[in-house]
Design an enzyme around this catalytic site. Structure first.
Site, short mmCIF file in Angstrom:
data_model
loop_
_atom_site.label_atom_id
_atom_site.label_comp_id
_atom_site.label_asym_id
_atom_site.label_seq_id
_atom_site.Cartn_x
_atom_site.Cartn_y
_atom_site.Cartn_z
N ASP A 1 3.52 9.01 11.40
CA ASP A 1 4.31 7.77 11.29
C ASP A 1 5.28 7.64 12.46
OD1 ASP A 1 5.29 5.38 10.29
OD2 ASP A 1 6.64 6.32 8.85
N MET B 1 9.69 -5.77 -9.03
CA MET B 1 8.99 -4.68 -9.71
C MET B 1 7.74 -5.25 -10.38
SD MET B 1 8.61 -1.57 -10.76
CE MET B 1 7.50 -0.89 -11.99
CA CA Z 1 5.60 3.26 9.44
#
Ligand code: CA
Length: 722
Positions: free
Chosen positions: A332, A677
């Site tokens: 990432d 949610m």
């Molecule tokens: Ca990312």
């Protein structure tokens, strides 16, 4: 101190104008006046106010320096800075926007992509625009329902929405000019970044690399929103052919997998810059989707143009050059972090450079005409590579950094990076780049049972080894490595000149000014001014909330103001849990505006203490462990590691008996979709949902036991001291 000299020139100009007026007075009146009268000061006229100074673009200018030449507020008087006014936003989710200030109006964007226009001097709300983002789209975003700002051009505003639209408003009244859907709604795309304007076009990227999308940027005509061009950052399915030569070349660096099914990633979700002289548009490109290269591209390869800085011709979107910071990205490690254009003298030669401190921990200086690497040095703790080889321009990876086969140990940086989206600032007076840096490790492991979960997180990682251990000693050892800092980086000397430590990571974006000041909000709820040359702390304001957005300054009607969007949120505020070592942080969503001798005051902060009172745990240890696995797959990203909330979403350990009773209706049925949610009934069955519930109840009991143990430990220590 450029603006100080501008200011005095302006004053000198006013004086000479007055003198000229007196010389040109009507002869009849001056006839009896002695010659010396000309040297007598004219009747004291109020000094004309210094000219207004705006903050017209996201990074202040197209070089994105975030350095203001304003110096009315400076290191000699900043202790007199006080609140001029504040404005409460009607939302309670993350705020990350850079305000624009144009013609006496502050334009900000907030949670759910809402846009606000306030009078810059009085704070009066002039108008606001709600693009009606469907709240259930929240499940498709990694990092909170934030928006980093609007773009402005000749009375027109432009901004992206969380569900992938680009909207243009009339700046005067907030009325809609046009809007276009920039993304495929069948895919979990989101937009949180600010658009940039280049000549007659507005450029917008998107996000979704954690979920499963293919990254691209699109240029639209300012006038009517007609699409001018689109540039993909990663190849699609080679069987479908390629959009450009750049994609054909990129596809040669991918292999063995079906990356196009998940999407490949490479989203341009935040940073851009533009050099009008070179006519180059720079894009910061994101991580792979899935993160795990072993799944995405099992034959290996660099996987262009992931984690790259890309230079395009903004007229037609054609490729010019790229530099890849992390070949074969798998952690990432986005290169979407703030990029700054500057002119530096390196080895005695003037160089036009682009600078970036991407997530991977190295600070890069490139020649922005050619992409040539000029330097790359560690600014954060790095375990994945020893250094960047200046001959090849590639990082030299350490043994075991790739989690192919087995999990890494504590690995630095983790997915939140040595530096995230929080903007830096380059101050030409000090020659320093101020980096809102952090250290926060992660343990990477492959999800051996990976399958593409359409619309949900698809990182291809098993998050269990990265969850904080329960053992108090082991846990503390990990937490001790989690820090935040301002690093004042000298890009010529390639080293820090000073450093200020914070209590924890995830601190605010940075502004520097010609007043020898650096401003930053932090995760401890402070807004602070430092001396730009030394880092000395000069002024602090209790913001009552974590501040992640970057401050701006402007001058209006003769007064310099400081403005910041205050409010806690973003990815670490969701997932962070106890890794937020600055402690629990409330979210209060406000626009704060300051001036010298400002006398406004915030209402007293309300203490929202958690009440943890869980029902009895009736499940087996196996059920709890099964629930933990599902929690760390589906729930952790919004509700925090170990069910400890980062402050931006409800803390599940503190659910009321009523909420426990409604568990199925909320978790499976989606009863609270209007808060973001959604129901997971299409993905999770009743048994999985029950197990997650057991895990949450177990975590609540664990927290109570941990607090009790800490309290008795402290009591013992006190006893020992007596
Ligand atoms: Ca990312």
């Amino acid at each position: 101190m450029k603006l100080r000299s501008v200011h005095w020139l302006a004053v000198a100009g006013i004086v000479s104008t007055l003198a000229a007026c007196s010389r040109e007075a009507p002869p009849a009146e001056t006839a009896t006046v002695p010659a010396v009268a000309e040297t007598v000061a004219p009747a004291p006229a109020p000094p004309a106010p210094a000219p207004d100074v705006e903050w017209p673009k996201h990074g202040l200018n197209q070089a994105e320096t975030r350095f203001s030449p304003l110096a009315d507020i400076n290191d000699g008087n900043v202790d007199k800075l006080g609140l001029a006014w504040y404005f409460d936003y009607p939302t309670a989710r993350g705020l990350e926007a850079t305000p624009l200030v144009i013609d006496g109006v502050i334009y900000t964007s907030g949670s759910w992509s809402m846009v606000y226009a306030n009078n810059a001097v009085t704070g009066e709300l002039l108008w606001f625009y709600d693009p009606q983002v469907p709240r259930n789209w929240a499940v498709h975003g990694c990092c909170d329902v934030v928006n980093r700002g609007v773009a402005y051009d000749q009375g027109r505003l432009f901004f992206g929405t969380y569900d992938g639209r680009l909207v243009s408003l009339n700046a005067a009244d907030g009325s809609l000019r046009w809007e276009v859907q920039t993304t495929d709604k069948e895919r979990p795309y989101t937009i949180t970044g600010a658009p940039r304007i280049v000549k007659d076009k507005v450029i917008i990227g998107n996000g979704g690399g954690e979920f499963g999308v293919r990254g691209y940027v699109t240029a639209y005509a300012l006038d009517d929103g007609a699409q001018a061009w689109r540039f993909y950052t990663v190849p699609g399915n080679p069987a479908d052919g390629f959009e450009s030569d750049a994609m054909k070349k990129a596809a040669e660096t991918w292999g063995g997998g079906e990356w196009w099914v998940v999407g490949g990633g490479g989203t341009v979700w935040d940073s851009m810059a533009y050099d009008p002289e070179l006519n180059l548009l720079y894009l910061g490109v994101g991580n792979g989707a899935p993160w795990n290269r072993q799944i995405r591209s099992p034959d290996g390869g660099d996987n262009l143009y992931l984690s790259s800085i890309l230079a395009l011709n903004p007229d037609d979107g054609s490729y010019v050059w790229h530099y890849q910071t992390t070949p074969g990205e798998t952690w990432d490690y986005t290169a979407t972090q703030h990029m700054i254009l500057a002119d530096l003298e390196l080895d005695g030669k003037p160089r036009k450079v682009i600078m970036q401190a991407p997530k991977n921990g190295f600070f890069y200086v490139l020649d922005r005409a050619t992409g040539e690497l000029l330097s790359a040095d560690a600014y954060a703790t790095i375990t994945w590579a020893t250094h960047v080889d200046m001959e090849t321009g590639r990082p030299v990876e350490t043994e075991g950094a790739r989690y192919e086969g087995k999990a890494t140990g504590l690995h630095f940086p983790g997915p939140i990076g040595g530096h995230n989206w929080h903007p830096m600032s380059y101050n030409p007076d000090t020659g320093l780049v101020y980096i809102p840096a952090q250290d926060a490790p992660w343990v990477y492991a492959t999800d051996e049972n990976f399958r593409h979960r359409k619309g949900y997180w698809n990182t291809g990682t098993d998050n269990r080894p990265a969850s904080l251990p329960d053992d108090p000693v082991e846990k503390q050892a990990v937490l001790d490595t989690v820090t935040g800092a301002i690093i004042a980086w000298d890009p010529v000397a390639q080293q820090p000149r000073w450093r200020v430590e914070h209590e924890g990571p995830w601190n605010g974006g940075i502004l520097s000014t010609a007043g020898n000041l650096v401003f930053q909000g932090n995760s401890s709820g402070e807004l602070v001014a430092y001396r730009a040359d030394t880092g000395e702390r000069l002024w602090v304001f209790d913001a009552q909330t974590g501040v992640v957005a970057p401050p701006v300054v402007f001058r209006q009607a003769g007064n310099q103001y400081l403005a910041v969007v205050a409010g806690w949120g973003g990815s670490l505020a969701l997932v962070g849990g106890e890794a937020l070592t600055a402690g629990p942080i409330p979210n209060r969503s406000r626009l704060l505006v300051f001036k010298l001798d400002g006398k406004a005051e915030l209402p007293p902060a309300v203490d929202k203490r958690l009440v943890i009172d869980p029902p009895e745990l009736t499940a087996s240890a196996e059920q709890v462990m099964a629930g933990r696995k599902e929690y760390l797959t589906y729930c952790v990203y919004c509700h925090g590691d170990g069910a400890v909330s980062g402050g931006a979403t409800p803390d599940l350990r503190a659910l009321t008996p009523e909420k426990h009773a409604m568990w199925d209706a909320i978790v499976l049925g989606g009863m609270h979709w209007q808060n973001g949610m959604v129901g997971f009934g299409g993905e999770l069955d009743k048994e999985q949902s029950d197990n997650i519930h057991y895990y949450v109840i177990e975590r609540a009991h664990f927290s109570l036991a941990e607090s009790a143990a800490e309290a008795s430990g402290e009591a013992k220590e006190e006893g020992a001291g007596d």
